[in-house]
Design an enzyme around this catalytic site. Structure first.
Site, PDB file in Angstrom:
ATOM      1  N   ASN A   1       0.835  -1.216   0.000  1.00 32.14           N
ATOM      2  CA  ASN A   1       0.000   0.000   0.000  1.00 32.14           C
ATOM      3  C   ASN A   1       0.861   1.253   0.000  1.00 32.14           C
ATOM      4  OD1 ASN A   1      -3.044  -0.521   0.184  1.00 32.14           O
ATOM      5  ND2 ASN A   1      -2.161  -2.085   1.510  1.00 32.14           N
TER       6      ASN A   1
ATOM      7  N   ASN B   1      -6.578   4.650   8.558  1.00 34.61           N
ATOM      8  CA  ASN B   1      -6.177   3.244   8.458  1.00 34.61           C
ATOM      9  C   ASN B   1      -6.910   2.590   7.291  1.00 34.61           C
ATOM     10  OD1 ASN B   1      -4.957   0.758   9.287  1.00 34.61           O
ATOM     11  ND2 ASN B   1      -6.881   0.169  10.289  1.00 34.61           N
TER      12      ASN B   1
ATOM     13  N   HIS C   1      -8.241  -1.300   6.050  1.00 31.15           N
ATOM     14  CA  HIS C   1      -8.452  -2.669   6.537  1.00 31.15           C
ATOM     15  C   HIS C   1      -9.045  -3.510   5.412  1.00 31.15           C
ATOM     16  CE1 HIS C   1      -8.975  -5.891   9.325  1.00 31.15           C
ATOM     17  NE2 HIS C   1     -10.218  -6.045   8.904  1.00 31.15           N
TER      18      HIS C   1
HETATM   19  C1  GAR Z   1      -3.072  -4.703   3.946  1.00 29.49           C
HETATM   20  O1  GAR Z   1      -3.900  -5.657   3.353  1.00 29.49           O
HETATM   21  C2  GAR Z   1      -3.835  -3.908   4.994  1.00 29.49           C
HETATM   22  O2  GAR Z   1      -5.174  -3.690   4.667  1.00 29.49           O
HETATM   23  C3  GAR Z   1      -3.718  -4.835   6.180  1.00 29.49           C
HETATM   24  O3  GAR Z   1      -2.378  -5.249   6.142  1.00 29.49           O
HETATM   25  C4  GAR Z   1      -1.976  -5.385   4.779  1.00 29.49           C
HETATM   26  C5  GAR Z   1      -0.620  -4.720   4.620  1.00 29.49           C
HETATM   27  O4  GAR Z   1      -0.086  -4.984   3.366  1.00 29.49           O
HETATM   28  N1  GAR Z   1      -4.064  -4.167   7.402  1.00 29.49           N
HETATM   29  C6  GAR Z   1      -4.760  -4.757   8.374  1.00 29.49           C
HETATM   30  O5  GAR Z   1      -5.101  -5.922   8.354  1.00 29.49           O
HETATM   31  C7  GAR Z   1      -5.133  -3.850   9.543  1.00 29.49           C
HETATM   32  N2  GAR Z   1      -5.915  -4.547  10.466  1.00 29.49           N
HETATM   33  P1  GAR Z   1       1.092  -4.078   2.774  1.00 29.49           P
HETATM   34  O6  GAR Z   1       2.204  -4.036   3.849  1.00 29.49           O
HETATM   35  O7  GAR Z   1       1.544  -4.831   1.562  1.00 29.49           O
HETATM   36  O8  GAR Z   1       0.534  -2.718   2.478  1.00 29.49           O
END
Ligand code: GAR
Length: 201
Positions: free
Chosen positions: A14, A107, A109
């Site tokens: 992200n 945030n 999610h």
């Molecule tokens: C993402 O899918 C985000 O939505 C999730 O962690 C991942 C991080 O991926 N967040 C959660 O689950 C929050 N509760 P990334 O490091 O590749 O962006």
């Protein structure tokens, strides 16, 4: 132009989507600092290779989470960021951060909150057998995956989906939705109302 500080804990896909959206001028923002809750993450590499200053923390730092959140808040304030963007940051944001950036911490999610909060939102939704899941972007509070919802996008779970294919669909949606919401914020179109709900104008 809004100045962003990004909080990560992992791979940073992200973060990369936000970097790319800024680069391609779809998002009028700059990233002033990336804070990682872990010392070695691929997300840190993504930041460093485009010259974004980083702050890397370790598990030990979170033995005293309030002191650490004070340090993070100080670093983000020194960097003069306007908004704090949690991008896979798997720690709570506590009062020192929330007070320093009221209604300015966001945030993402990978589920339709308030369903399936926590660290395994995609798997939990898949295992439950929901037909629709999705992605939520919301203002953060002191609890995991809580706070006023800014935007949601639905993802259908098809009969032939596996956990892996669903993960891919969800991540693809995240990577377009997050930069889009941040651009709405940059344009001043995301308003926190007196009743605690968010209006997108
Ligand atoms: C993402 O899918 C985000 O939505 C999730 O962690 C991942 C991080 O991926 N967040 C959660 O689950 C929050 N509760 P990334 O490091 O590749 O962006």
């Amino acid at each position: 132009m809004v100045k962003l500080g990004i909080l990560i804990s992992g791979g940073g896909s992200n973060l990369q989507a936000i970097i790319d959206a800024i680069e391609s001028k779809q998002l009028n923002a700059s990233i002033e600092l990336v804070v990682s809750s872990k010392a070695e993450t691929y997300g840190l590499e993504r930041a460093k290779r485009v010259g974004i200053p980083v702050m890397a923390l370790s598990r030990d730092d979170y033995m005293d989470p309030l002191a650490t959140d004070e340090r993070i808040a100080g670093a983000l304030q020194d960097a003069q960021v306007d908004y704090v963007v949690m991008a896979g940051y798997m720690r709570k944001v506590r009062n020192p951060l929330l007070a320093a950036f009221p209604n300015k911490i966001i945030n993402i999610h990978p589920a339709l909150l308030p369903s399936f909060p926590g660290a395994h939102g995609i798997k939990d939704a898949f295992d439950y057998g929901v037909k629709l899941t999705g992605v939520t972007v919301h203002f953060a509070n002191e609890e995991y995956d809580e706070g006023a919802i800014i935007a949601q996008e639905v993802v259908e779970v098809a009969e032939e989906d596996t956990l892996e294919s669903l993960e891919e669909k969800i991540h693809n949606v995240e990577h377009t939705l997050y930069p889009r919401v941040l651009e709405l914020i940059a344009q001043g179109r995301v308003i926190m109302k007196d009743n605690g709900r968010v209006a997108v104008i």
